[in-house]
Design an enzyme around this catalytic site. Structure first.
Site, mmCIF file in Angstrom:
data_model
loop_
_atom_site.group_PDB
_atom_site.id
_atom_site.type_symbol
_atom_site.label_atom_id
_atom_site.label_comp_id
_atom_site.label_asym_id
_atom_site.label_seq_id
_atom_site.Cartn_x
_atom_site.Cartn_y
_atom_site.Cartn_z
ATOM 1 N N HIS A 133 0.722 -1.100 0.034
ATOM 2 C CA HIS A 133 0.020 0.013 -0.143
ATOM 3 C C HIS A 133 0.936 1.041 0.237
ATOM 4 O O HIS A 133 0.467 2.259 -0.794
ATOM 5 C CB HIS A 133 -0.976 0.122 1.227
ATOM 6 N N HIS A 181 0.235 -2.569 8.726
ATOM 7 C CA HIS A 181 1.625 -2.802 8.680
ATOM 8 C C HIS A 181 2.262 -2.147 9.961
ATOM 9 O O HIS A 181 2.053 -1.391 10.616
ATOM 10 C CB HIS A 181 2.322 -2.289 7.597
#
Length: 329
Positions: free
Chosen positions: A204, A291
């Site tokens: 991302h 993350h």
């Protein structure tokens, strides 16, 4: 009569005047040029937006009691969906599903609209070189996230750091699926396994940084050259003879630039601004809810690794510049 050499009544020597004027004449110092090998001060300031967003998001996730208390799924690099601390922490939020998951399609669409509608890109040469730059950026996106002569860079890095597909190993032993089918995260999840144990570069972050910077480069220098006639362009380039000059010396004059001043951003520019804004917003959401900090950092670094050869390297390699050009030139 004896005359003193310092007698002020005597007329001054013309040579003396010239020496005095030469001594008192202000000396002009050459304007310092930005090194072609480095981003300009404006680019540096804009690049700083990315680590600032990632740092702020990471700190927010640590300091926010609601976010910190929410269960986190390490294998999915996100919070447990049933107890997500925010709508944007859910992988099924519309911005993630419609925009980020199809991110390169949106970025490409914005670029194509800009390419076809903005008057400053009316030159065939500019269009061709801009398309080549898009092709190179897209190639880097493909190699990192989709395919790199087999598994993409992200999956290769995950396996290189000890990651594997857990839960599908037993099924491999049973003959379904084949071992080669679980070399990627997509295949692992499709086979019912979990991608665990290695370092997972944030796809991302990589996509949002690479895509937004690509659009920013392609639009900003064109707009600056059209609106300010190149006076805001502080890029420097190395010429064939080794001389360092302003990038404006190679600028191609396009008839549409006068119209571009009146039109402003136009449809294409507004589309690009909207996509960049969404990229920055979703980058912040990724920094807060998805993350680890190291996965986000490596996502940023891998994106920058693809940006430099396309937008900075041509400034000091004339042969490369002849092929892919510079935005707005």
């Amino acid at each position: 009569m004896t005359v003193s050499p310092n007698d002020s009544s005597l007329p001054s020597s013309p040579r003396g005047k010239s020496r005095a004027s030469a001594t008192n004449r202000p000396t002009s110092t050459p304007t310092a040029r930005n090194p072609p090998q480095l981003p300009t001060p404006l680019e540096t300031a804009l690049l700083a937006v990315y680590p600032i967003l990632l740092t702020f998001g990471t700190l927010f996730s640590i300091l926010s009691p609601q976010t910190r208390a929410a269960p986190y799924d390490a294998s999915g690099q996100s919070h447990v969906q049933a107890s997500a601390p925010s709508y944007f922490a859910r992988k099924d939020n519309l911005f993630n599903v419609i925009f980020v998951k199809r991110g390169w399609g949106w970025i490409t669409a914005a670029f194509v609209v800009l390419l076809l509608t903005h008057p400053s890109l009316g030159s065939v040469t500019r269009k061709v070189k801009a398309a080549i730059r898009w092709g190179l950026v897209t190639a880097w996106w493909v190699l990192v996230t989709q395919w790199c002569f087999g598994p993409p860079v992200i999956d290769r890095g995950f396996r290189f750091t000890g990651g594997k597909c857990e839960g599908a190993v037993v099924r491999v032993a049973e003959g379904k699926p084949d071992r080669a089918d679980v070399l990627t995260a997509v295949a692992c999840r499709a086979s019912g396994g979990k991608w665990m144990g290695g370092h997972d570069i944030s796809g991302h972050v990589f996509l949002l940084v690479l895509g937004s910077w690509f659009l920013l480069q392609e639009m900003a220098w064109i707009a600056a050259r059209a609106w300010f006639e190149g006076r805001r362009d502080d890029r420097c380039i190395v010429m064939g003879d080794g001389a360092v000059k302003s990038a404006g010396v190679e600028a191609e004059r396009v008839e549409g630039e006068e119209l571009a001043k009146e039109q402003g951003l136009g449809l294409g520019g507004k589309f690009v601004v909207a996509v960049i804004g969404l990229c920055w917003w979703m980058l912040l959401m990724t920094a807060i809810y998805f993350h680890t900090w190291f996965e986000k950092l490596t996502g940023l670094l891998v994106a920058l690794l693809g940006i430099y050869p396309i937008y900075v390297l041509p400034r000091w390699i004339p042969a490369l510049r002849q092929i892919i050009g510079l935005p707005g030139i």
